[in-house]
Design a protein around this motif. Structure first.
Motif, PDB file in Angstrom:
ATOM      1  N   VAL A   1      65.094  50.778  -9.573  1.00 22.98           N
ATOM      2  CA  VAL A   1      66.093  51.599  -8.880  1.00 22.98           C
ATOM      3  C   VAL A   1      67.387  50.808  -8.729  1.00 22.98           C
ATOM      4  CG1 VAL A   1      64.416  52.993  -7.621  1.00 22.98           C
ATOM      5  CG2 VAL A   1      65.211  50.824  -6.637  1.00 22.98           C
TER       6      VAL A   1
ATOM      7  N   VAL B   1      67.148  50.117  -2.848  1.00 18.95           N
ATOM      8  CA  VAL B   1      66.192  49.091  -2.447  1.00 18.95           C
ATOM      9  C   VAL B   1      65.971  49.144  -0.934  1.00 18.95           C
ATOM     10  CG1 VAL B   1      65.831  46.588  -2.243  1.00 18.95           C
ATOM     11  CG2 VAL B   1      66.688  47.566  -4.374  1.00 18.95           C
TER      12      VAL B   1
ATOM     13  N   ALA C   1      62.393  53.680  -3.391  1.00 20.33           N
ATOM     14  CA  ALA C   1      62.526  52.481  -4.221  1.00 20.33           C
ATOM     15  C   ALA C   1      61.227  52.195  -4.961  1.00 20.33           C
ATOM     16  CB  ALA C   1      62.918  51.285  -3.362  1.00 20.33           C
TER      17      ALA C   1
ATOM     18  N   GLY D   1      60.230  48.295  -1.203  1.00 16.93           N
ATOM     19  CA  GLY D   1      59.944  49.560  -1.857  1.00 16.93           C
ATOM     20  C   GLY D   1      58.519  49.988  -1.580  1.00 16.93           C
TER      21      GLY D   1
END
Length: 294
Positions: A126, A131, A136, A158
């Motif tokens: 991503v 993040v 994410a 994530g």
């Protein structure tokens, strides 16, 4: 991965490019004591202001963390930083979230095994702004027991943290395959806008109609994945020969407008190889059978 008193573990981030800073920021947000280091000075001031500790050397940074996350430009860069630090890394979990090819990930894992280090390889799928959010996607590969040790800490950057398997090259392989799709699609996207502009169509006017194409892609991805897995390419709805004729029309229009034809020529050539191999009545997915040129 927490201390016995359930306090968040200390984490070290090596590399403070845009992605490294995003990773360190997410660990800070989750309450992890975070130490940062960068090869060049002048980065990470905002992280320090938020409570991160800036180490004066990579070794100092490594010794400060139980989980050491590397985010450098490629594995040549990470090798230069990590090779002298095998002793300092002992007893810690090392995770490389830089970008490189699957073979380099496997070579890094072999180096870690040679030095009895716990190692995971990963890929952040991503942009930096995502993040640390529930959107994410971060991929990991390596020993399951090592992943289980630090999986809870990794959710800071994530969630869910996706474990792919014990082949350390898997995260990079997924990364390459997914980016292959992304950049091929992005190439087609900008080419579509160029073709529209050459025909006097405003990009903003075309965009909503292109989104109807984007909307059908999830189903196409699932169906293509099933076709490639089964190697059955049922083409009664839209067969390869018919679709290749459409590509020829786009190519003719593109040439007529003096636009670059490289991507379209390559697509048409692959489709024609598949047709020559007998896949004309099959689905577009059947092109996969002629892409291996070994």
């Amino acid at each position: 991965m927490t201390y016995a008193n359930n306090s968040p573990i200390p984490i070290t981030v090596l590399g403070l490019g845009a992605m490294g800073q995003a990773l360190a920021g997410a660990f800070l947000d989750a309450g992890h004591p975070t130490t940062v280091w960068n090869r060049s000075t002048g980065k990470g001031e905002q992280l320090v202001a938020r409570g991160a500790v800036r180490a004066s050397s990579a070794e100092e940074a490594v010794r400060a963390g139980e989980l050491v996350v590397v985010c450098l430009v490629d594995y040549d860069a990470s090798d230069k930083v990590l090779t002298p630090l095998a002793g300092a890394l002992a007893g810690r979990v090392l995770i490389n979230l830089g970008s490189d090819i699957p073979q380099r990930a496997r070579e890094a894992a072999a180096w870690a095994k040679e030095h009895s280090l716990d190692y995971l390889d990963g890929a952040v799928m991503v942009p930096v702004g995502v993040v640390g959010t529930e959107r994410a996607l971060v991929l990991y590969a390596g020993e399951r027991a090592v992943f289980d040790r630090c999986g809870s800490a990794l959710k800071a950057i994530g969630e869910p943290a996706a474990f792919l398997g014990e082949d350390h090259g898997l995260a990079a392989a997924y990364d390459m395959a997914m980016l292959d799709f992304f950049y091929g699609a992005m190439g087609g996207l900008v080419h579509a806008f160029a073709l529209a502009r050459a025909e006097g169509i405003d990009g903003a006017a075309l965009a909503p109609y292109l989104n109807t194409i984007a909307g059908i892609l999830p189903d196409i991805v699932e169906r293509t994945g099933a076709d490639v897995h089964s190697r059955v390419y049922e083409g009664s709805g839209a067969n390869l020969a018919m679709m290749t004729a459409s590509v020829e029309h786009i190519l003719h229009t593109t040439k007529g407008r003096g636009l670059d034809t490289g991507q379209l020529v390559a697509i048409k050539a692959a489709a024609e190889r598949a047709i020559a191999a007998g896949h004309g009545p099959d689905s577009w997915s059947s092109i996969v059978e002629v892409l291996d040129e070994r």
